[in-house]
Design a protein around this motif. Structure first.
Motif, short mmCIF file in Angstrom:
data_model
loop_
_atom_site.label_atom_id
_atom_site.label_comp_id
_atom_site.label_asym_id
_atom_site.label_seq_id
_atom_site.Cartn_x
_atom_site.Cartn_y
_atom_site.Cartn_z
N UNK A 43 14.57 4.33 31.15
CA UNK A 43 13.49 5.57 31.49
C UNK A 43 14.11 6.38 33.06
N UNK A 44 14.13 5.68 33.87
CA UNK A 44 13.75 5.35 35.14
C UNK A 44 15.65 5.73 35.34
N UNK A 77 22.69 -3.62 26.42
CA UNK A 77 21.65 -3.14 25.98
C UNK A 77 22.15 -1.51 25.67
N UNK A 78 22.28 -0.94 24.58
CA UNK A 78 23.03 0.53 24.50
C UNK A 78 21.71 1.20 24.61
N UNK A 79 21.28 2.47 25.09
CA UNK A 79 20.54 3.63 25.39
C UNK A 79 21.07 5.11 25.51
N UNK A 80 21.15 5.57 24.30
CA UNK A 80 22.01 7.50 24.30
C UNK A 80 21.10 8.48 24.85
N UNK A 135 17.37 7.48 22.65
CA UNK A 135 17.54 6.39 21.30
C UNK A 135 16.64 5.21 21.72
N UNK A 136 16.20 4.40 20.89
CA UNK A 136 16.29 2.92 21.21
C UNK A 136 16.95 2.32 21.34
#
Length: 211
Positions: free
Chosen positions: A96-97, A123-126, A135-136
């Motif tokens: 988020x940051x 870890x991956x976030x889109x 995404x989670x």
């Protein structure tokens, strides 16, 4: 509003104090000795701000991903302090940051944020910007990061990922936004947990991973 923030997700500890009118951010090399130094670090930040503990109105902790030991120590320390002072504890994760940091740079389109874990995973976030729809977090193979989307490595880089360091300015903005609805009380405090997704050795074997 007077807040104190701690990020102990890596060897470098990031700490920040602030009000509605501005902030002061520092980075300290705790050299894997964060647990022994956390009280001194917080006391010094409060002293530099001209505050005492009783002046604080909000506590904020980085929930990771990152060093599980650092995350647990910081979260446990700030949970206790929040309960003693009867003030809200807010959790902010690195994804988020980082997304706010990209938003502040007016970045548009789909991006991938990646953070390496132990061994061979990441870890991956889109996220879709400027909407900040994300995404989670999921686990992917660190050595096989896809190239179909603009990829940023949170505090690291390789041939597939551009380094992105989340900024104090972005953090300050998130804190001010979250503080408006933050609540005190044990039930709210206990909701703030470290964010980590590291599979156990048994799970890795079950999925046909390392033997």
């Amino acid at each position: 509003m007077k807040y104190l923030f701690i990020d102990a997700s890596e060897n470098l500890t990031h700490i920040q104090t602030g009000t509605e009118n501005g902030f002061n951010a520092e980075t300290i090399d705790t050299n894997r000795d964060f647990a022994a130094k956390i009280t001194e670090i917080c006391d010094n930040m409060l002293k530099n701000a001209g505050w005492e503990q009783k002046d604080l109105t909000h506590l904020i902790v980085c929930t990771g991903p990152g060093s599980l030991t650092g995350l647990r120590v910081a979260d446990g320390f700030l949970r206790t302090l929040a309960m003693l002072l009867d003030i809200p504890l807010i959790g902010i994760d690195l994804f988020k940051w980082s997304i706010q940091t990209l938003s502040d740079r007016n970045f548009e389109g789909e991006v991938r944020l990646v953070m390496p874990t132990l061994i061979d995973k990441a870890f991956e976030v889109k996220c879709q910007l400027p909407q900040k729809q994300q995404s989670q977090p999921t686990l992917i193979e660190k050595k096989a990061i896809p190239s179909d989307t603009k990829t940023f490595g949170v505090r690291w880089s390789n041939e597939a990922a551009e380094r992105l360091d989340p900024t104090p300015e972005a953090l300050h903005k998130i804190i001010l936004e979250n503080a408006k609805s933050a609540k005190s009380g044990i039930d709210e405090i206990l909701k703030v947990l470290p964010l980590y997704i590291i599979p156990s050795q048994a799970e890795r074997n079950f999925k046909g991973g390392d033997k």
